[in-house]
Design a protein around this motif. Structure first.
Motif, PDB file in Angstrom:
ATOM      1  N   VAL A 145      -7.880   2.151  -5.875  1.00 51.23           N
ATOM      2  CA  VAL A 145      -7.329   2.505  -4.562  1.00 51.23           C
ATOM      3  C   VAL A 145      -6.026   1.744  -4.318  1.00 51.23           C
ATOM      4  O   VAL A 145      -5.009   2.326  -3.925  1.00 51.23           O
ATOM      5  CB  VAL A 145      -8.355   2.208  -3.444  1.00 51.23           C
ATOM      6  N   ILE A 146      -6.051   0.440  -4.544  1.00 51.53           N
ATOM      7  CA  ILE A 146      -4.853  -0.384  -4.319  1.00 51.53           C
ATOM      8  C   ILE A 146      -3.741   0.026  -5.277  1.00 51.53           C
ATOM      9  O   ILE A 146      -2.578   0.155  -4.882  1.00 51.53           O
ATOM     10  CB  ILE A 146      -5.188  -1.879  -4.451  1.00 51.53           C
ATOM     11  N   GLY A 147      -4.089   0.251  -6.536  1.00 55.12           N
ATOM     12  CA  GLY A 147      -3.097   0.667  -7.535  1.00 55.12           C
ATOM     13  C   GLY A 147      -2.447   1.989  -7.181  1.00 55.12           C
ATOM     14  O   GLY A 147      -1.223   2.149  -7.314  1.00 55.12           O
ATOM     15  N   SER A 148      -3.242   2.952  -6.717  1.00 53.96           N
ATOM     16  CA  SER A 148      -2.658   4.241  -6.335  1.00 53.96           C
ATOM     17  C   SER A 148      -1.764   4.087  -5.105  1.00 53.96           C
ATOM     18  O   SER A 148      -0.735   4.767  -4.994  1.00 53.96           O
ATOM     19  CB  SER A 148      -3.750   5.290  -6.105  1.00 53.96           C
TER      20      SER A 148
ATOM     21  N   ILE B  82       7.005   5.106  -5.774  1.00 50.28           N
ATOM     22  CA  ILE B  82       7.631   6.423  -5.895  1.00 50.28           C
ATOM     23  C   ILE B  82       8.359   6.788  -4.598  1.00 50.28           C
ATOM     24  O   ILE B  82       9.482   7.300  -4.621  1.00 50.28           O
ATOM     25  CB  ILE B  82       6.579   7.496  -6.271  1.00 50.28           C
ATOM     26  N   SER B  83       7.737   6.500  -3.470  1.00 47.73           N
ATOM     27  CA  SER B  83       8.350   6.811  -2.174  1.00 47.73           C
ATOM     28  C   SER B  83       9.655   6.048  -1.967  1.00 47.73           C
ATOM     29  O   SER B  83      10.665   6.633  -1.546  1.00 47.73           O
ATOM     30  CB  SER B  83       7.382   6.491  -1.033  1.00 47.73           C
TER      31      SER B  83
END
Length: 160
Positions: A66-69, A76-77
């Motif tokens: 979850v943290i990695g994603s 990316i943003s």
């Protein structure tokens, strides 16, 4: 970067603070997004004290995924915002100030991590935990508010 400008970006006023004034009901969209975000936190089990303990004991990949994603999505943003000079939905420029590393980040990260491991909550999920009926987390919320006040009180004496 001048000393004044370096301190400016650390102030409580954001460098991207909007100068636009809206009616009070424009803030309801943030409430709605916050509620949806809380529902996602609950469904993804990331507010679970047991999931958080599994993470800190290196027993499960769930929270790291979850943290990695989230980190990947943020990277990316920011890349897209910088590359295409993206503006806010109101046409205002987004300014991303480069950060310099300092030892205060290590101390702050350790304090944050210890608090997270002990309480099973970081700032965002605190409200989702309270929303699920875990009212003991109100103590964690009050402690977080007090810790923020202590930081503000001693800020000038701390390494930045």
């Amino acid at each position: 970067m001048t000393q004044e400008k370096e301190i400016r970006h650390q102030d409580s006023i954001c460098t991207n603070e909007s100068q636009l004034k809206h009616k009070w009901y424009h803030n309801l969209k943030y409430l709605l997004v916050g509620i949806l975000f809380g529902i996602v936190f609950v469904k993804a089990e990331i507010i679970s004290w047991f999931r958080i303990q599994e993470m800190f004991r290196l027993q499960s990949f769930h929270m790291y995924g979850v943290i990695g994603s989230a980190v990947l999505t943020g990277m990316i943003s920011v890349f897209i915002i910088k590359k295409f000079n993206i503006k806010t939905i109101y046409g205002e420029k987004i300014s991303i100030v480069p950060k310099k590393f300092n030892k205060g980040q290590i101390y702050g990260g350790l304090i944050f991590g210890f608090g997270w491991a002990i309480t099973g909550a970081c700032p965002g999920p605190i409200f989702a935990q309270i929303g699920t009926g875990a009212f003991a987390v109100v103590i964690t919320l009050l402690s977080a508010i007090f810790g923020t006040w202590v930081y503000g009180y001693f800020r000038e004496k701390l390494p930045h």
